[in-house]
Design a protein around this motif. Sequence first.
Motif, PDB file in Angstrom:
ATOM      1  N   LEU A 185      43.701  97.674  64.798  1.00 15.13           N
ATOM      2  CA  LEU A 185      44.792  96.807  64.634  1.00 15.13           C
ATOM      3  C   LEU A 185      45.876  97.371  65.696  1.00 15.13           C
ATOM      4  O   LEU A 185      46.447  98.318  65.067  1.00 15.13           O
ATOM      5  CB  LEU A 185      45.324  96.357  63.371  1.00 15.13           C
ATOM      6  CG  LEU A 185      46.373  95.735  63.224  1.00 15.13           C
ATOM      7  CD1 LEU A 185      46.206  94.206  63.711  1.00 15.13           C
ATOM      8  CD2 LEU A 185      46.972  95.453  61.853  1.00 15.13           C
TER       9      LEU A 185
ATOM     10  N   CYS B 139      44.378 100.070  59.263  1.00 12.94           N
ATOM     11  CA  CYS B 139      43.895  98.953  58.424  1.00 12.94           C
ATOM     12  C   CYS B 139      42.431  98.916  58.580  1.00 12.94           C
ATOM     13  O   CYS B 139      41.932  99.537  59.514  1.00 12.94           O
ATOM     14  CB  CYS B 139      44.697  97.664  59.020  1.00 12.94           C
ATOM     15  SG  CYS B 139      44.411  96.225  58.337  1.00 12.94           S
ATOM     16  N   GLU B 140      41.950  98.177  57.649  1.00 12.61           N
ATOM     17  CA  GLU B 140      40.305  98.062  57.575  1.00 12.61           C
ATOM     18  C   GLU B 140      39.866  96.996  58.668  1.00 12.61           C
ATOM     19  O   GLU B 140      38.732  96.744  58.862  1.00 12.61           O
ATOM     20  CB  GLU B 140      40.009  97.653  56.100  1.00 12.61           C
ATOM     21  CG  GLU B 140      40.152  96.294  55.537  1.00 12.61           C
ATOM     22  CD  GLU B 140      41.844  96.119  55.118  1.00 12.61           C
ATOM     23  OE1 GLU B 140      41.989  95.226  54.440  1.00 12.61           O
ATOM     24  OE2 GLU B 140      42.468  97.228  55.209  1.00 12.61           O
TER      25      GLU B 140
ATOM     26  N   ARG C 261      48.773  90.596  55.868  1.00 11.00           N
ATOM     27  CA  ARG C 261      48.446  91.747  55.499  1.00 11.00           C
ATOM     28  C   ARG C 261      48.184  92.774  56.675  1.00 11.00           C
ATOM     29  O   ARG C 261      47.303  92.024  57.560  1.00 11.00           O
ATOM     30  CB  ARG C 261      47.798  92.078  54.252  1.00 11.00           C
ATOM     31  CG  ARG C 261      46.347  91.786  54.528  1.00 11.00           C
ATOM     32  CD  ARG C 261      45.557  91.862  53.131  1.00 11.00           C
ATOM     33  NE  ARG C 261      44.093  91.495  53.432  1.00 11.00           N
ATOM     34  CZ  ARG C 261      43.254  92.474  53.933  1.00 11.00           C
ATOM     35  NH1 ARG C 261      43.822  93.607  54.130  1.00 11.00           N
ATOM     36  NH2 ARG C 261      41.622  92.037  53.965  1.00 11.00           N
ATOM     37  N   PRO C 262      48.119  93.992  56.888  1.00  7.47           N
ATOM     38  CA  PRO C 262      48.969  94.739  55.966  1.00  7.47           C
ATOM     39  C   PRO C 262      50.694  94.688  56.167  1.00  7.47           C
ATOM     40  O   PRO C 262      51.165  94.005  57.328  1.00  7.47           O
ATOM     41  CB  PRO C 262      48.665  96.223  56.466  1.00  7.47           C
ATOM     42  CG  PRO C 262      48.446  95.993  57.880  1.00  7.47           C
ATOM     43  CD  PRO C 262      47.800  94.711  58.006  1.00  7.47           C
TER      44      PRO C 262
ATOM     45  N   LEU D 136      54.113  95.567  57.487  1.00 10.04           N
ATOM     46  CA  LEU D 136      54.323  96.089  58.589  1.00 10.04           C
ATOM     47  C   LEU D 136      55.743  96.897  58.923  1.00 10.04           C
ATOM     48  O   LEU D 136      55.947  97.734  59.722  1.00 10.04           O
ATOM     49  CB  LEU D 136      54.253  95.210  59.896  1.00 10.04           C
ATOM     50  CG  LEU D 136      52.695  94.494  59.955  1.00 10.04           C
ATOM     51  CD1 LEU D 136      52.843  93.417  60.796  1.00 10.04           C
ATOM     52  CD2 LEU D 136      51.678  95.429  60.282  1.00 10.04           C
TER      53      LEU D 136
END
Length: 161
Positions: free
Chosen positions: A21, A30-31, A105-106, A108
């Motif tokens: 990301l 982030c995933e 999300r997430p 920031l």
Amino acid sequence: MSEIRTGLGWDNHRIAGGRPLILGGVTVPCEFGLEGHSDADVLAHAITDAILGAAALGDIGMHFPDSDPQWKGCDSLVFLRHARELAARHGYRIVNVDSTVILERPKLKDFRVAIRERLAETLGLEVDRVSVKFKTAEKVGPVGEGRSAEAQAIVTMEREA
């Protein structure tokens, strides 16, 4: 006497697993990341389009088509730098950037300073001339459902007569 121009930019990308990301040239832990031909930096793309629009120089797709393999995985700050340099060759100076990232999300907020600094450095501006805001879509639409991210930008430029 000077001429003032304003450009509006907008971009969106689908969320995708297995990608970083990247927002405003900063990698956010982030995933998931964003899907795209380049690094899919939705914020850099929106600002690039705003610069090009203010100077009436087309859009990001004209300068960096996703059908061109040379832009595959490219750092979007390359696009942003190109737009700034092209506008400068036409006599324009960026005065101000105001931008918004819309992502569920997430969170920031902890990345605001780093993103502003990276964008300001790329654009040759003082940090106080670059605004980056973060919003959610309140669980409405593709962004709110966590399927995509958007960014909007307004750029003000000046050309000396």
